[in-house]
Scaffold this motif. Structure first.
Motif, PDB file in Angstrom:
ATOM      1  N   ILE A 151      28.674  31.323 -45.527  1.00 12.43           N
ATOM      2  CA  ILE A 151      30.036  31.809 -45.217  1.00 12.43           C
ATOM      3  C   ILE A 151      30.635  30.920 -44.126  1.00 12.43           C
ATOM      4  N   GLY A 153      31.896  27.943 -42.258  1.00  9.79           N
ATOM      5  CA  GLY A 153      31.589  26.519 -42.401  1.00  9.79           C
ATOM      6  C   GLY A 153      30.425  26.250 -43.335  1.00  9.79           C
ATOM      7  N   SER A 154      29.624  27.255 -43.624  1.00  9.31           N
ATOM      8  CA  SER A 154      28.485  27.056 -44.524  1.00  9.31           C
ATOM      9  C   SER A 154      28.866  27.333 -45.979  1.00  9.31           C
ATOM     10  N   SER A 204      22.995  28.446 -43.805  1.00  8.88           N
ATOM     11  CA  SER A 204      23.440  29.137 -42.594  1.00  8.88           C
ATOM     12  C   SER A 204      22.916  28.382 -41.392  1.00  8.88           C
ATOM     13  N   LYS A 205      23.826  27.949 -40.543  1.00 11.83           N
ATOM     14  CA  LYS A 205      23.400  27.208 -39.352  1.00 11.83           C
ATOM     15  C   LYS A 205      22.411  28.045 -38.542  1.00 11.83           C
ATOM     16  N   THR A 206      22.785  29.282 -38.282  1.00 12.33           N
ATOM     17  CA  THR A 206      21.964  30.132 -37.413  1.00 12.33           C
ATOM     18  C   THR A 206      20.878  30.884 -38.183  1.00 12.33           C
ATOM     19  N   THR A 209      23.362  35.167 -39.862  1.00 11.63           N
ATOM     20  CA  THR A 209      24.664  35.722 -40.230  1.00 11.63           C
ATOM     21  C   THR A 209      24.499  36.857 -41.247  1.00 11.63           C
ATOM     22  N   GLN A 349      39.935  27.485 -41.394  1.00 10.15           N
ATOM     23  CA  GLN A 349      38.826  27.606 -40.447  1.00 10.15           C
ATOM     24  C   GLN A 349      38.824  26.422 -39.476  1.00 10.15           C
ATOM     25  N   GLU A 353      39.982  28.286 -36.190  1.00 16.17           N
ATOM     26  CA  GLU A 353      38.806  28.644 -35.400  1.00 16.17           C
ATOM     27  C   GLU A 353      38.631  27.651 -34.250  1.00 16.17           C
ATOM     28  N   VAL A 505      35.183  35.324 -32.455  1.00 16.54           N
ATOM     29  CA  VAL A 505      34.733  36.004 -33.670  1.00 16.54           C
ATOM     30  C   VAL A 505      33.561  36.944 -33.398  1.00 16.54           C
TER      31      VAL A 505
HETATM   32  O1  F6P Z   1      32.682  32.980 -38.106  1.00 10.97           O
HETATM   33  C1  F6P Z   1      31.884  32.459 -37.127  1.00 10.97           C
HETATM   34  C2  F6P Z   1      30.883  31.472 -37.629  1.00 10.97           C
HETATM   35  O2  F6P Z   1      29.964  31.256 -36.616  1.00 10.97           O
HETATM   36  C3  F6P Z   1      31.497  30.155 -38.094  1.00 10.97           C
HETATM   37  O3  F6P Z   1      31.818  29.317 -37.053  1.00 10.97           O
HETATM   38  C4  F6P Z   1      30.427  29.634 -38.992  1.00 10.97           C
HETATM   39  O4  F6P Z   1      30.873  28.579 -39.782  1.00 10.97           O
HETATM   40  C5  F6P Z   1      30.090  30.896 -39.751  1.00 10.97           C
HETATM   41  O5  F6P Z   1      30.172  31.925 -38.779  1.00 10.97           O
HETATM   42  C6  F6P Z   1      28.759  30.917 -40.438  1.00 10.97           C
HETATM   43  O6  F6P Z   1      27.704  30.762 -39.554  1.00 10.97           O
HETATM   44  P1  F6P Z   1      26.264  30.356 -40.030  1.00 10.97           P
HETATM   45  O7  F6P Z   1      26.330  29.024 -40.660  1.00 10.97           O
HETATM   46  O8  F6P Z   1      25.411  30.364 -38.797  1.00 10.97           O
HETATM   47  O9  F6P Z   1      25.795  31.397 -41.025  1.00 10.97           O
END
Ligand code: F6P
Length: 546
Positions: A151, A153-154, A204-206, A209, A349, A353, A505
């Protein structure tokens, strides 16, 4: 001192009083060279900014503003890998993701170029295996469908680019993009797919999410159930793209099937990281490299070109001219390419953002307007929907028109070149009508009844940029996206804000986590939010039969 007090800003304010109300008709009449001189070329992109409410002097003053706020130094600091994302204490190095150089950029003790190319190599190998049918699923069948789950940026980068470059993609494979936690998104994306031939890319970067992990869990359930309940199938049907190996392993994806990136890649700047994996599978490693090279071309142009000839910087400065001196609040992006249908959403975005901030990097409140609402739709569809307001409404909406001389191969093969000419005629006509309009005299001369004349007058003086490229290729798409990335950076530096964090956010996410149990619980929850939210929870629980 805020930027508003600077001599350069004040000079622009003074200049705005002189030229702000001048009509484009007069500006063009006075300056015959305007339409060819107020243009700039970078890579394959040609920007015509002559239909803006500015003069050559405006451009000089805007460039001086950019110099005075240290845009050049800030750019170099970003490219060097300094921690320009101060609130998160991180480098901002998306430009390193597309740098063809394979070594020699040390950041925080790592050669980031080497790491980037190592991941790109693994991605290419994986993409080739999927495209070539060597990567097989649990039953030994080749993969036929790739579903990207992510979601923000991913999702937006690969989803937008897959659509944009569909004509360059492997048509024997199906690609789907699932982002929303609305269960219908996943259900629709998988309803006609065969688990045996489906591969999920969880991006997902983190890897924390809520939306992505929930969708990924449900996708795993769908897959395992569809393959007779054998949990081992996950290894062959799930790969991950993330910076967080621990969470990927916790989810149950083998980290051997994980493609990493780094905290110095912001989510909305991550399109050219491993987040582009599903796109690389779609278009193949070679065309993906062309895309990266397109980005790099624009990165280098932005880094080195003087601001009066710098395409991304000019886009940023001209937009800022409207936001801060004309009070414009929005920016329309109008691609004359159906393939770019998701480009405005991608830019929302990227721009909103990044620059939707009201506090400067040093924690003080901004003293000028920042950010703009970015929106748009492909032409000509938008013409039959909202252009009325652009032409005759009371708000000023600067617009970027994007056009391509040649249609893509699919249309060519179908011999639809003549149709493309009609399309381009619309691309030319709209900015012209916006800029020059039609006077009451002209309307009357056409025989309009006097009482209808005011309704048919087109005031004109509505500004726009035209961005033209020969054709929408992977390289051109890269150049376009990079141009908008640096446009955002230019504005952020002038406004003195950090374009790379997104604290705004967070609160909504926390509140959603607090509210979910109230909706889910079988027994009546505690109604301790606010009276409006509590009443809505009651209503929705009733609607769910609870
Ligand atoms: O909406 C906030 C956000 O952190 C965005 O900046 C990011 O692209 C998105 O959520 C998805 O995050 P992630 O890639 O960590 O799942």
């Amino acid at each position: 001192m805020g930027v508003r007090d600077s001599a350069e800003w004040q000079a622009l304010a003074e200049h705005h009083r002189e030229v702000g109300e001048r009509h484009l008709r007069d500006l063009f009449a006075e300056d015959p060279g305007r339409g060819t001189d107020l243009t700039v070329a970078a890579g394959d992109l040609y920007l015509d900014y002559s239909k803006n409410r500015l003069t050559r002097e405006t451009v000089r003053l805007l460039a001086a503003l950019a110099e005075s706020v240290g845009l050049r130094e800030r750019t170099e600091a970003m490219f060097r890998g300094e921690h320009v994302n101060t609130t998160e204490d991180r480098a901002v190095l998306h430009v390193a993701l597309r740098d063809p150089a394979t070594s020699g950029l040390e950041v925080d003790g790592h050669d980031v170029r080497q790491e980037v190319h190592e991941v790109l190599g693994r991605m290419a190998e994986f993409a080739d295996r999927v495209r070539g049918g060597e990567w097989t699923g649990h039953t030994g069948e080749r993969i036929r469908a790739v579903v990207n789950i992510g979601i923000g940026g991913s999702d937006l980068g690969p989803a937008m680019a897959y659509l944009a470059l569909r004509d360059s993609s492997d048509r024997s494979l199906t690609f789907r993009f699932v982002s929303n936690i609305d269960p219908t998104d996943l259900a629709e994306a998988t309803r006609d797919l065969d688990p045996a031939t489906t591969l999920f890319v969880v991006a997902s970067k983190t890897f924390t999410t809520q939306e992505t992990l929930t969708n990924a869990r449900e996708a795993r359930r769908w897959l395992v159930e569809g393959l007779g309940g054998d949990g081992k199938a996950v290894a062959e049907h799930f790969v991950a793209v993330s910076t967080n190996a621990e969470k990927v392993a916790e989810f149950g994806i083998d980290t051997a099937n994980m493609f990493g990136f780094w905290d110095w890649v912001g989510g909305r700047y991550s399109f050219t990281s491993a987040i582009g994996l599903s796109l690389m599978v779609a278009i193949g490693p070679e065309q993906y490299r062309e895309l990266l090279d397109g980005f790099h071309t624009m990165d280098e142009h932005f880094r080195t070109a003087p601001y009066e000839e710098n395409l991304p910087a000019l886009l940023g400065l001209i937009s800022l001219w409207y936001v801060d001196f004309f009070g414009a609040q929005s920016q329309a992006v109008l691609p004359y390419s159906q393939y770019l249908a998701r480009f405005p959403a991608y830019l929302q975005q990227l721009c909103m953002e990044s620059n939707g901030k009201s506090v400067r990097s040093d924690g003080s409140t901004v003293d000028v307007a920042t950010g703009e609402i970015v929106w748009g739709e492909p032409g000509t569809n938008g013409q039959h929907a909202f252009y009325q307001l652009l032409h005759q409404g009371t708000v000023l909406v600067p617009a970027d028109f994007l056009g391509f001389a040649q249609p893509n191969d699919l249309a060519r093969d179908r011999d639809l070149d003549g149709m493309h000419d009609l399309f381009l005629a619309n691309f030319l006509a709209q900015p012209r009508a916006l800029a020059f309009g039609r006077t009451a005299e002209e309307v009357a001369a056409e025989g309009a009844a006097p009482d209808v004349v005011p309704h048919r007058v087109m005031p004109g003086n509505r500004p726009s940029n035209a961005i033209v490229a020969p054709k929408l290729t992977p390289s051109v798409l890269g150049q376009l996206v990079a141009a908008y990335e640096h446009r955002v950076f230019t504005q952020g530096v002038v406004w003195g804000i950090n374009s790379f964090d997104q604290w705004g956010v967070e609160l909504g996410k926390v509140m959603a986590n607090q509210l979910a149990p109230k909706l889910q619980s079988e027994s009546a929850p505690e109604y301790d939010a606010d009276s409006s939210t509590d009443a809505l929870v009651r209503l929705l629980r009733e609607g769910r039969g609870r």
